[in-house]
Design a protein around this motif. Sequence first.
Motif, PDB file in Angstrom:
ATOM      1  N   ALA A  13       0.828  -1.212   0.001  1.00 21.03           N
ATOM      2  CA  ALA A  13      -0.144   0.061  -0.050  1.00 21.03           C
ATOM      3  C   ALA A  13       1.064   1.371  -0.165  1.00 21.03           C
ATOM      4  O   ALA A  13       0.634   2.367  -0.714  1.00 21.03           O
ATOM      5  N   VAL A  14       2.064   1.330   0.832  1.00 16.38           N
ATOM      6  CA  VAL A  14       2.754   2.552   0.765  1.00 16.38           C
ATOM      7  C   VAL A  14       3.442   2.647  -0.467  1.00 16.38           C
ATOM      8  O   VAL A  14       3.603   3.850  -0.994  1.00 16.38           O
ATOM      9  N   SER A  15       4.049   1.443  -1.068  1.00 17.51           N
ATOM     10  CA  SER A  15       4.656   1.703  -2.327  1.00 17.51           C
ATOM     11  C   SER A  15       3.854   2.243  -3.449  1.00 17.51           C
ATOM     12  O   SER A  15       4.223   3.174  -4.351  1.00 17.51           O
ATOM     13  N   GLU A  16       2.526   2.039  -3.307  1.00 19.16           N
ATOM     14  CA  GLU A  16       1.461   2.630  -4.555  1.00 19.16           C
ATOM     15  C   GLU A  16       1.311   3.985  -4.247  1.00 19.16           C
ATOM     16  O   GLU A  16       1.420   4.848  -5.277  1.00 19.16           O
TER      17      GLU A  16
ATOM     18  N   LYS B 104      -3.170  21.566  -7.643  1.00 18.70           N
ATOM     19  CA  LYS B 104      -2.817  20.245  -8.351  1.00 18.70           C
ATOM     20  C   LYS B 104      -3.841  19.307  -8.031  1.00 18.70           C
ATOM     21  O   LYS B 104      -4.189  19.117  -6.751  1.00 18.70           O
ATOM     22  N   LEU B 105      -4.173  18.549  -9.055  1.00 22.16           N
ATOM     23  CA  LEU B 105      -5.062  17.302  -8.852  1.00 22.16           C
ATOM     24  C   LEU B 105      -4.586  16.181  -8.166  1.00 22.16           C
ATOM     25  O   LEU B 105      -5.214  15.564  -7.224  1.00 22.16           O
ATOM     26  N   ILE B 106      -3.109  16.074  -8.157  1.00 23.31           N
ATOM     27  CA  ILE B 106      -2.554  14.971  -7.417  1.00 23.31           C
ATOM     28  C   ILE B 106      -1.485  15.390  -6.589  1.00 23.31           C
ATOM     29  O   ILE B 106      -0.847  16.200  -7.068  1.00 23.31           O
ATOM     30  N   ALA B 107      -1.249  14.895  -5.624  1.00 24.42           N
ATOM     31  CA  ALA B 107      -0.323  15.181  -4.529  1.00 24.42           C
ATOM     32  C   ALA B 107       0.425  13.795  -4.279  1.00 24.42           C
ATOM     33  O   ALA B 107      -0.051  12.847  -4.455  1.00 24.42           O
ATOM     34  N   ARG B 108       1.637  14.236  -4.035  1.00 25.81           N
ATOM     35  CA  ARG B 108       2.567  12.704  -3.616  1.00 25.81           C
ATOM     36  C   ARG B 108       3.312  13.227  -2.769  1.00 25.81           C
ATOM     37  O   ARG B 108       3.739  14.348  -2.396  1.00 25.81           O
ATOM     38  N   PRO B 109       3.765  12.202  -1.609  1.00 23.77           N
ATOM     39  CA  PRO B 109       4.847  12.806  -0.391  1.00 23.77           C
ATOM     40  C   PRO B 109       6.107  13.077  -1.206  1.00 23.77           C
ATOM     41  O   PRO B 109       6.523  12.398  -2.269  1.00 23.77           O
ATOM     42  N   GLY B 110       6.680  14.038  -0.600  1.00 25.93           N
ATOM     43  CA  GLY B 110       8.159  14.557  -0.996  1.00 25.93           C
ATOM     44  C   GLY B 110       9.157  13.663  -0.832  1.00 25.93           C
ATOM     45  O   GLY B 110      10.115  13.789  -1.881  1.00 25.93           O
ATOM     46  N   THR B 111       9.088  13.048  -0.037  1.00 24.18           N
ATOM     47  CA  THR B 111      10.341  11.860   0.081  1.00 24.18           C
ATOM     48  C   THR B 111       9.963  10.465   0.364  1.00 24.18           C
ATOM     49  O   THR B 111       8.794  10.168   0.559  1.00 24.18           O
ATOM     50  N   ALA B 112      10.695   9.463   0.492  1.00 19.11           N
ATOM     51  CA  ALA B 112      10.144   8.093   0.691  1.00 19.11           C
ATOM     52  C   ALA B 112       9.610   8.104   2.061  1.00 19.11           C
ATOM     53  O   ALA B 112      10.119   8.339   3.059  1.00 19.11           O
ATOM     54  N   MET B 113       8.114   7.487   1.893  1.00 17.36           N
ATOM     55  CA  MET B 113       7.570   7.287   3.175  1.00 17.36           C
ATOM     56  C   MET B 113       8.234   6.239   4.113  1.00 17.36           C
ATOM     57  O   MET B 113       8.555   5.171   3.500  1.00 17.36           O
ATOM     58  N   GLU B 114       8.182   6.304   5.426  1.00 15.47           N
ATOM     59  CA  GLU B 114       8.943   5.460   6.392  1.00 15.47           C
ATOM     60  C   GLU B 114       7.636   5.016   7.214  1.00 15.47           C
ATOM     61  O   GLU B 114       6.610   5.647   7.337  1.00 15.47           O
TER      62      GLU B 114
END
Length: 757
Positions: free
Chosen positions: A380-383, A656-666
């Motif tokens: 889930a986190v990877s997606e 922005k329509l889509i947001a994404r975490p700025g760095t790799a989620m831990e």
Amino acid sequence: METPDIAVEPPAKRIRLSTPEQLKNDSSNGAGQNSKAKPQEEEEDTQLEKELKAGINAYINPATPGFSGTLKQRYTDFLVNEILPSGKVLHLQTIGAPVQKNGKKEEVKKEEKAVRVESKPVEQHAGKVAAKEDSVAKNGTPQKPVSKLSEEDRTELVEIFGEDVTASIIQFHEKILAEPDRKAKELGSIASNTIEDKDDRTKAHRAVRRIFNSTMETTTGDNNTIAISKAFVQNNKWGRVTAGAERAKGKLGWQELGGEYLHFTLYKENKDTMESIHFLATQLRFNIKNFQFAGTKDRRAVTVQRISTYRVHADKLAALNRNLRNAKIGDFKYENTGLALGDLLGNEFCITLRDCHFPGEDGLDMEARLANAKQLLSRAVSEVQESGFINYYGLQRFGSFSTGTHEVGTKLLQEDLEGAIKLILDYSPEILAAAQRPDGEVTNISSDDRNRALALHMWENKADLQDVLAKMPRKFSAESNIIRHLGREKKGLRISEKDWQGALSTIQRNMRLMYVHAYQSLVWNVAAGKRWELYGGKVVEGDLVLVGDKEEADGAPREEFDEDGDVIIQPGVDDSAATDGDFARARPLRKEEAESGKYVIEDIVLPLPGWDIKYPSNEVGAFYKEFMGSERGGRLDPHNMRRKWKDISLSGGYRKLIARPGTAMEWDVRVYRSVNEQLVKTDLERIYKASLKAKNGEEPKAEENDDEGEVAEEEKLAVVLKMQLGSSTYATMALRELMKAGGVKSYKADFGGGRGG
């Protein structure tokens, strides 16, 4: 590092800044760590219902299995740290430490230890001068009063202030000239009556400065009165003083320290940003507007953010730590400029989700459940990391009350100001009933919410104005200001009871904007869901993309931000919209551009409704008109968003329509046994631990249990997530994509607060 200014006590699983009595009260109003929660099924239905009502309905990866978990069971389960413009995550490092400049500590003479920023309290009735009646200068020679004003100038003052206040102003000016060596703080100040209209207040400021040749300083108070005091004098020349402060003296000149603005870190637990700042302003006798920050932070959380204020010495501000409750300040530094909304890259969230359950865990022992959880969570986190999530505005944008802030905004945009006020003054009959129960009867509703309902009920039933205001808790400032204005009397008659715009004008501007911004957010959410339903992650003709930096050109709009960090489009010099061709914020893609592969879904923006923006030139653009014209959308025209009242005349913006975490989620999955077990340390706990180590020379040992008599619970799973998000992006929406429908269980008491049940 010097020992922080906190009490040394036995190690605990978390440091409680509250007194035992506060914690007891917190438990009764849902702010405590062990409040009675709503049944799980009821809470799940309520959460889904609220999301759908706010237009939150789509997922990027709906087929990916989610999981359930309780959010904010303890407010220490939700840690928020600002990400500075440099990209560094902000953490509280020291409390009450001296400011460092060029590697040396400040050296402060006792008589120069703090800049005198206080001004005498403004008198509450017009014409009363707080100065002593001494009309002789130091040389013993009586001074001549100022020459008489021209009839034209006097007439102008009377039109603005009235006869009595004008007479007091002239008398005050004579005293200033008669006693030139007296300091402003010694002479005190006088105050006008309330001046509701902003243009009239501007006229008042200009008139006093012009007519009296800048010998007097004017400031606007929180209740829209004009305070008049002596202006600062330097080298026998009159000059203005910003925020009521006097110049720093001697070798502690502001530039030598590093600048006129003191920046500091605010650490707070379970408090609003404005609540903390209001306390600081009160202690310093400042107008709250003298403090600046990059963005507001969650209440039910532990948050760390930078604040700036003008011409205050660090030791004076640091001394307030001993009076701060559930908050600390530190890491002081002088700068040449203050902070502004949007002066941050985003926020880092460290979130603990408790009592988590994953698909396929039935019948498994704890070791197998843990392995299953890690496998599913990893996917889930990877997606989410790869695809992001729909950048919805979270539920907190719409308020936690039964009447949403967007509903008030709809009434404002419909120019139904009376209707907007009725919604603001709405309250839950259930809360009123709880407030009217006999003393001592158990209730999960906070005393503030009960008193609010009682005060509004008294107002409806024509109770005495002062009794109503005395009953209304201070934090409900919008309600208090409206009631105070509508209840104004002259000779026993209410003179403003139908002055709806005047009443709304008494609310802080940021709060008024919050209502109309909430309406924009609702429209954006609904449009985002429609855009995803129509085209998914494909870039199509007519989609909007932002256009470079052309907006910085001469005559173009200036970029500003709202309270959540979203771009607000401001009008150009000629008050034109984007159709004049001289600039563009966003533009629709041509067919060949959409198909070229140059643009990806992360580039696509959707507009917040306004008169100075473009709409997509595809089906999404048509949907804006359809939705906003519906009953749910307020029957408004997206192409006609100007209003006579400029404060509610929306110029618009883009998101922005889509947001994404700025760095790799831990992430991590842990087993715990007690609800009181703190799984991630706060900044204050780290400081406390370091101070104990420095004092004792060894790491303090954590105790197994810091609550006497606590019974161990069964083993449960907790998920700990750390992610960095943009300043206008909601962590709850990232969690929603990760956990799917009904996955986030909000921990709330039966009547969690505010106007609703």
